[in-house]
Motif scaffolding. Structure first.
Motif, PDB file in Angstrom:
ATOM      1  N   SER A 137      -3.293  -0.811  17.297  1.00 21.92           N
ATOM      2  CA  SER A 137      -2.390  -0.337  16.248  1.00 21.92           C
ATOM      3  C   SER A 137      -1.230  -1.288  16.034  1.00 21.92           C
ATOM      4  O   SER A 137      -0.830  -1.566  14.894  1.00 21.92           O
ATOM      5  CB  SER A 137      -1.855   1.058  16.601  1.00 21.92           C
ATOM      6  N   LYS A 140      -2.590  -4.510  14.378  1.00 23.59           N
ATOM      7  CA  LYS A 140      -3.023  -4.276  12.998  1.00 23.59           C
ATOM      8  C   LYS A 140      -1.840  -3.966  12.093  1.00 23.59           C
ATOM      9  O   LYS A 140      -1.787  -4.419  10.944  1.00 23.59           O
ATOM     10  CB  LYS A 140      -4.051  -3.141  12.953  1.00 23.59           C
ATOM     11  N   GLY A 141      -0.874  -3.198  12.609  1.00 19.46           N
ATOM     12  CA  GLY A 141       0.320  -2.911  11.814  1.00 19.46           C
ATOM     13  C   GLY A 141       1.072  -4.182  11.464  1.00 19.46           C
ATOM     14  O   GLY A 141       1.537  -4.355  10.324  1.00 19.46           O
ATOM     15  N   ILE A 144      -1.115  -6.190   8.763  1.00 18.05           N
ATOM     16  CA  ILE A 144      -1.086  -5.600   7.422  1.00 18.05           C
ATOM     17  C   ILE A 144       0.310  -5.737   6.820  1.00 18.05           C
ATOM     18  O   ILE A 144       0.467  -5.997   5.616  1.00 18.05           O
ATOM     19  CB  ILE A 144      -1.536  -4.131   7.479  1.00 18.05           C
ATOM     20  N   SER A 197       0.770   0.294  -0.647  1.00 22.30           N
ATOM     21  CA  SER A 197      -0.278   0.936   0.141  1.00 22.30           C
ATOM     22  C   SER A 197      -0.397   0.280   1.511  1.00 22.30           C
ATOM     23  O   SER A 197      -0.516   0.962   2.542  1.00 22.30           O
ATOM     24  CB  SER A 197      -1.611   0.855  -0.607  1.00 22.30           C
ATOM     25  N   ASP A 198      -0.371  -1.056   1.534  1.00 17.86           N
ATOM     26  CA  ASP A 198      -0.415  -1.765   2.808  1.00 17.86           C
ATOM     27  C   ASP A 198       0.795  -1.422   3.670  1.00 17.86           C
ATOM     28  O   ASP A 198       0.674  -1.246   4.890  1.00 17.86           O
ATOM     29  CB  ASP A 198      -0.469  -3.277   2.562  1.00 17.86           C
ATOM     30  N   HIS A 200       2.508   1.319   3.642  1.00 16.97           N
ATOM     31  CA  HIS A 200       2.328   2.685   4.158  1.00 16.97           C
ATOM     32  C   HIS A 200       1.406   2.674   5.375  1.00 16.97           C
ATOM     33  O   HIS A 200       1.683   3.345   6.382  1.00 16.97           O
ATOM     34  CB  HIS A 200       1.762   3.583   3.061  1.00 16.97           C
ATOM     35  N   SER A 201       0.334   1.905   5.292  1.00 18.68           N
ATOM     36  CA  SER A 201      -0.590   1.800   6.427  1.00 18.68           C
ATOM     37  C   SER A 201       0.106   1.161   7.625  1.00 18.68           C
ATOM     38  O   SER A 201      -0.050   1.618   8.764  1.00 18.68           O
ATOM     39  CB  SER A 201      -1.815   0.970   6.036  1.00 18.68           C
ATOM     40  N   SER A 204       2.424   3.578   9.446  1.00 16.88           N
ATOM     41  CA  SER A 204       1.698   4.525  10.295  1.00 16.88           C
ATOM     42  C   SER A 204       1.218   3.852  11.580  1.00 16.88           C
ATOM     43  O   SER A 204       1.338   4.411  12.672  1.00 16.88           O
ATOM     44  CB  SER A 204       0.504   5.103   9.534  1.00 16.88           C
ATOM     45  N   LEU A 205       0.698   2.641  11.443  1.00 18.69           N
ATOM     46  CA  LEU A 205       0.173   1.932  12.612  1.00 18.69           C
ATOM     47  C   LEU A 205       1.277   1.540  13.589  1.00 18.69           C
ATOM     48  O   LEU A 205       1.048   1.450  14.797  1.00 18.69           O
ATOM     49  CB  LEU A 205      -0.583   0.683  12.161  1.00 18.69           C
TER      50      LEU A 205
END
Length: 473
Positions: A137, A140-141, A144, A197-198, A200-201, A204-205
């Motif tokens: 996470s 990846k966070g 992104i 959108s990225d 936001h992802s 979360s990550l």
């Protein structure tokens, strides 16, 4: 040196040619993918390669920080056509050198985006074999978030001025794949939608990002150290605020900015003693306030080659004395003035730029750092997006107070005071050009002689796409 991220090891190598579309290039690893991504350190080394490439002079180590974008924003004195960067200062996008620089920025950014996408693909393929869920996470966070960060700057450079009429114009591609296929050039509003959108992802990550418990150092894993030098949770929130304001959604930008402001204690304001009283090791970049920065090994080469008093007059990047005084009003109390602008013992009779000059203490945490997102910008965004005048001036004055200045009264022109703050706060950081574009400023007073305004239309604010992108696809 264990108090900072040291970007060493693998740089994901990419061979590219100016005659190819950016996604036609083939990312080429120094080792095979299986070797790189077999260990946790391999993943860390791979993402560090992206950070390191971003920190080079072709991107945020110079062009998108202290040199080219600042020249476009009229920061320096170009009163003679023999000046080295004169063609840049008049926005001559047909000039061969200007065109080559703009093409290099485009290619370099998309190469890094391609490498980020490849990194994400390897994360998805790992499926817990090497990384734990929390490590996956975090990586990846970061990745992104970096993808969104670079696309936003590409949009702000190559996309149209963003408003209700022009946001539907073609802007840039938005790449989310690791391969060599490429997508269409999208309208600016669709690009912005993908950026948000990225983000936001990424938010979360990065929900459990260690930075939420403070900026840590000295841990075994370097990717957990000094998270303000990486794409972290609060950098994502600050980037959301930046993107939302650029989009014109002030209500949402205000909320994103407040999420950072409510955690200001994690990014403490620089103290006057660190800047004004410390002659040998001044913290000129206010490093404790940085939400996101890069470690740039070539930083002091840029300082020496462009800003040193030893540089020839036709080559040095420096404002005229009158213009500099007009901005700062000679205010000795402003933390951003005397430490950053000094007359050298030899070389020049006027003040030159010292913001990125080296310090004596080679272990200082601020060494080699290039600011990409700082706390003050988040306060400015909150001020500009605030629901009422009193709140707007409160946020603006909070920054001023932490720069050694008194409040400006609510009877003052907020827009004028905000522009004055952007002009002083972000010298050598490239952000003034983006501010001018977002605000559609049509007349800029340059930092040179003669002190005549420069007029910009919408076309001047849009970098031309490389020929390879505008040819039949």
């Amino acid at each position: 040196m264990n108090t900072r991220i040291i970007y060493i090891g693998l740089i994901i190598l990419v061979a590219f040619s100016s005659c190819k579309k950016w996604l036609d290039v083939q990312p080429e690893d120094r080792f095979t993918g299986e070797q790189i991504f077999k260990t946790k350190d391999g993943f860390a080394t791979a993402i560090n390669g992206v950070y390191l490439d971003m920190s080079t002079q072709k991107l945020y180590g110079a062009n998108l920080n202290s040199t080219i974008l600042e020249v476009f924003a009229q920061r320096y004195n170009f009163d003679s056509q023999v000046a080295d960067l004169y063609s840049y200062s008049i926005h001559d996008y047909n000039n061969a050198n200007v065109k080559a620089t703009i093409d290099q920025i485009w290619t370099s950014m998309y190469v890094n985006i391609t490498n980020v996408n490849k990194f994400i693909a390897h994360l998805d393929a790992d499926k817990g074999a090497v990384l734990s869920a929390s490590e996956d996470s975090l990586f990846k966070g970061e990745a992104i978030g970096l993808r969104a960060f670079m696309h936003l700057d590409l949009l702000r450079m190559y996309g149209p001025i963003y408003n209700s009429a022009d946001s539907t114009k073609p802007a840039i591609p938005y790449s989310t794949v690791a391969g060599t296929s490429y997508g269409p050039i999208l309208p600016a509003n669709q690009v912005m939608g993908k950026i948000l959108s990225d983000l936001h992802s990424a938010e979360s990550l990065l929900a459990n990002d260690p930075i939420r418990n403070g900026v840590q150092s000295g841990q075994n894993q370097t990717y957990l150290n000094n998270r303000n030098q990486r794409m972290n949770y609060f950098a994502v929130k600050g980037l959301q605020a930046r993107a939302l304001l650029y989009r014109g959604n002030k209500a949402a930008a205000f909320l994103a900015a407040k999420a950072v402001i409510e955690n200001t204690s994690l990014f403490p304001w620089v103290q006057s003693t660190e800047v004004l009283s410390e002659s040998r090791n001044p913290n000129r970049i206010f490093s404790s306030e940085l939400l996101f920065s890069l470690f740039s090994p070539g930083l002091y080469d840029v300082q020496k080659n462009y800003f040193s008093a030893d540089v020839a007059d036709k080559s040095i990047l420096a404002p005229s004395p009158d213009a500099l005084n007009d901005v700062f009003k000679g205010d000795e109390n402003d933390y951003r003035y005397n430490p950053n602008w000094k007359i050298a013992p030899t070389g020049k009779s006027y003040k030159t730029f010292y913001k990125y000059a080296d310090v004596e203490d080679k272990s200082a945490p601020s060494r080699f750092l290039v600011p990409l997102l700082r706390l003050s910008e988040v306060y400015y965004i909150a001020a500009e997006s605030a629901p009422d005048n009193a709140t707007a001036f409160s946020y603006l004055n909070t920054v001023r107070n932490n720069r050694g200045l008194l409040d400006v009264p609510q009877t003052a022109s907020f827009s004028n005071e905000l522009q004055n703050e952007y002009t002083k706060e972000f010298f050598g950081e490239g952000q003034l050009w983006f501010y001018y574009k977002r605000k559609k400023v049509s007349m800029i007073f340059p930092f040179g002689n003669p002190y005549q305004p420069v007029f910009l239309n919408a076309a001047k604010y849009v970098f031309p796409l490389p020929l390879s992108e505008t040819s039949p696809r």
